[in-house]
Motif scaffolding. Structure first.
Motif, short mmCIF file in Angstrom:
data_model
loop_
_atom_site.label_atom_id
_atom_site.label_comp_id
_atom_site.label_asym_id
_atom_site.label_seq_id
_atom_site.Cartn_x
_atom_site.Cartn_y
_atom_site.Cartn_z
N THR A 134 0.88 -1.30 -0.14
CA THR A 134 0.03 0.04 0.06
C THR A 134 0.87 1.32 0.02
O THR A 134 1.83 1.23 1.00
N PRO A 135 0.54 2.33 -0.96
CA PRO A 135 1.37 3.45 -0.85
C PRO A 135 1.00 4.21 0.49
O PRO A 135 0.28 4.12 1.00
N ALA A 136 2.27 4.81 0.92
CA ALA A 136 2.25 5.68 2.02
C ALA A 136 3.10 6.75 2.10
O ALA A 136 3.80 6.92 1.07
N TYR A 137 3.12 7.61 2.91
CA TYR A 137 4.21 8.89 2.80
C TYR A 137 4.67 8.99 4.37
O TYR A 137 3.78 8.93 5.31
N ARG A 138 5.78 9.42 4.40
CA ARG A 138 6.52 9.52 5.61
C ARG A 138 7.11 10.85 5.63
O ARG A 138 7.51 11.57 5.00
N ALA A 139 6.96 11.21 6.87
CA ALA A 139 7.74 12.66 7.34
C ALA A 139 8.34 12.60 8.65
O ALA A 139 8.08 11.80 9.51
N ILE A 140 9.60 13.19 8.57
CA ILE A 140 10.26 12.94 9.86
C ILE A 140 10.56 14.52 10.46
O ILE A 140 11.13 15.28 9.39
N PHE A 141 10.40 14.70 11.71
CA PHE A 141 10.49 16.11 12.17
C PHE A 141 11.38 16.11 13.55
O PHE A 141 11.81 15.08 14.02
N VAL A 142 12.01 17.16 13.83
CA VAL A 142 12.59 17.53 15.12
C VAL A 142 12.08 18.65 15.61
O VAL A 142 11.36 19.79 15.12
N TRP A 143 11.88 18.66 17.06
CA TRP A 143 11.30 19.72 17.82
C TRP A 143 11.87 19.67 19.37
O TRP A 143 12.23 18.69 19.84
N TYR A 144 11.59 20.86 20.14
CA TYR A 144 11.97 20.78 21.57
C TYR A 144 10.99 21.28 22.10
O TYR A 144 10.57 22.31 22.27
N PRO A 145 10.27 20.26 22.73
CA PRO A 145 8.96 20.50 23.52
C PRO A 145 9.36 21.22 24.81
O PRO A 145 8.60 22.15 25.04
N VAL A 146 10.53 20.91 25.47
CA VAL A 146 10.82 21.91 26.77
C VAL A 146 12.42 22.08 26.31
O VAL A 146 13.07 21.27 25.53
N GLU A 147 12.77 23.07 26.95
CA GLU A 147 14.42 23.47 26.75
C GLU A 147 15.36 22.16 27.08
O GLU A 147 14.96 21.41 28.05
N ASP A 148 16.28 21.96 26.42
CA ASP A 148 17.02 20.66 26.44
C ASP A 148 16.80 19.27 26.10
O ASP A 148 17.22 18.19 26.51
N VAL A 149 15.48 19.26 25.72
CA VAL A 149 14.61 17.97 25.28
C VAL A 149 14.52 17.93 23.83
O VAL A 149 13.67 18.85 23.23
N ARG A 150 15.30 17.38 22.93
CA ARG A 150 15.08 17.26 21.72
C ARG A 150 14.29 16.02 21.29
O ARG A 150 14.81 14.71 21.69
N LEU A 151 13.21 16.08 20.46
CA LEU A 151 12.56 14.97 19.93
C LEU A 151 12.60 14.70 18.64
O LEU A 151 12.25 15.71 18.02
N TYR A 152 12.70 13.51 18.12
CA TYR A 152 12.46 13.43 16.62
C TYR A 152 10.99 12.69 16.48
O TYR A 152 10.52 11.82 17.47
N GLN A 153 10.17 13.08 15.59
CA GLN A 153 8.97 12.43 15.32
C GLN A 153 8.61 12.02 14.10
O GLN A 153 8.92 12.74 13.14
N GLU A 154 8.34 10.69 13.85
CA GLU A 154 8.06 10.25 12.70
C GLU A 154 6.73 10.01 12.16
O GLU A 154 5.87 9.49 13.26
N GLN A 155 6.08 10.59 11.25
CA GLN A 155 4.72 10.42 10.88
C GLN A 155 4.55 9.53 9.76
O GLN A 155 5.61 9.87 8.67
N LEU A 156 3.56 8.61 9.58
CA LEU A 156 3.30 7.77 8.36
C LEU A 156 1.89 8.03 7.91
O LEU A 156 0.85 7.85 8.75
N TYR A 157 1.65 8.62 6.61
CA TYR A 157 0.30 8.86 6.52
C TYR A 157 -0.21 7.87 5.30
O TYR A 157 0.58 7.40 4.25
N VAL A 158 -1.46 7.28 5.41
CA VAL A 158 -1.97 6.17 4.29
C VAL A 158 -3.64 6.74 4.09
O VAL A 158 -4.20 7.31 5.14
N LEU A 159 -3.64 6.79 2.86
CA LEU A 159 -5.10 7.02 2.39
C LEU A 159 -5.66 5.84 1.71
O LEU A 159 -5.06 5.34 0.91
#
Length: 188
Positions: A125-150
């Motif tokens: 099945t075709p899907a689409y992936r996006a990877i992000f980085v963000w700092y929800p609070v100072e000194d905490v870096r998170l990477y977030q992966e999202q996968l989208y399916v229609l």
């Protein structure tokens, strides 16, 4: 905790400096995958959602977000969330993904898109992936992966978050789980 961090992300960052998040019973705090962690192929019985029925009165809407929790590692309770959009306004997978990416960027101040690409689920099945980085609070870096399916008139967004360390250690196993996702229209 910054009021800018949405409530549904707070469990990922509520830790004291230098401390691991408390483990839930039956979870491991190992930094590296071990014998009990998810191997190259996801082990165990398939998770099947919607294992109950309930009459939905007029005017009510199902906005369920499924959350599957994994190990607590590097101070983060790892999980995969699955959000189902039953009222998709996009006609194509890239359009659906663009709407979801824009929505996330509007919700999380300072989030940065690192990578986006077309992928295939394990079943083709075709899907689409996006990877992000963000700092929800100072000194905490998170990477977030999202996968989208229609698929079948429904839009699915699968989400997992990692630290820099866990992106490398348990990230590949979680990514395999996400790519094994199989959208199915409920019977009846």
């Amino acid at each position: 905790m910054s009021p800018e961090v949405p409530e549904y992300y707070r469990h990922l960052v509520e830790k004291k400096p230098g401390q691991e998040a408390p483990a839930k019973p039956g979870t491991s705090q190992r930094a590296k995958p071990g014998p009990g962690d998810v191997p190259a192929k996801a082990a165990g019985a398939p998770y099947v959602a919607d294992s109950f029925t309930l009459p939905l009165p007029e005017g009510w809407t199902d906005r369920t977000i499924f959350t599957l929790t994994g190990p607590v590692t590097d101070g983060v309770q790892h999980n995969i969330t699955v959000n189902i959009d039953r009222e998709v306004v996009a006609d194509t997978l890239p359009d659906f993904a663009a709407l979801q990416i824009q929505s996330l960027e509007n919700q999380l101040r300072g989030i940065r898109l690192l990578k986006e690409e077309k992928v295939l689920l394990a079943n083709g099945t075709p899907a689409y992936r996006a990877i992000f980085v963000w700092y929800p609070v100072e000194d905490v870096r998170l990477y977030q992966e999202q996968l989208y399916v229609l698929e079948g008139g429904l839009g699915y967004t699968l989400t997992a978050s990692f630290t820099k360390k866990t992106r490398k250690t348990i990230g590949p196993a979680i990514e395999r789980i996400m790519l094994s996702f199989e959208p199915k229209r409920p019977a009846g």
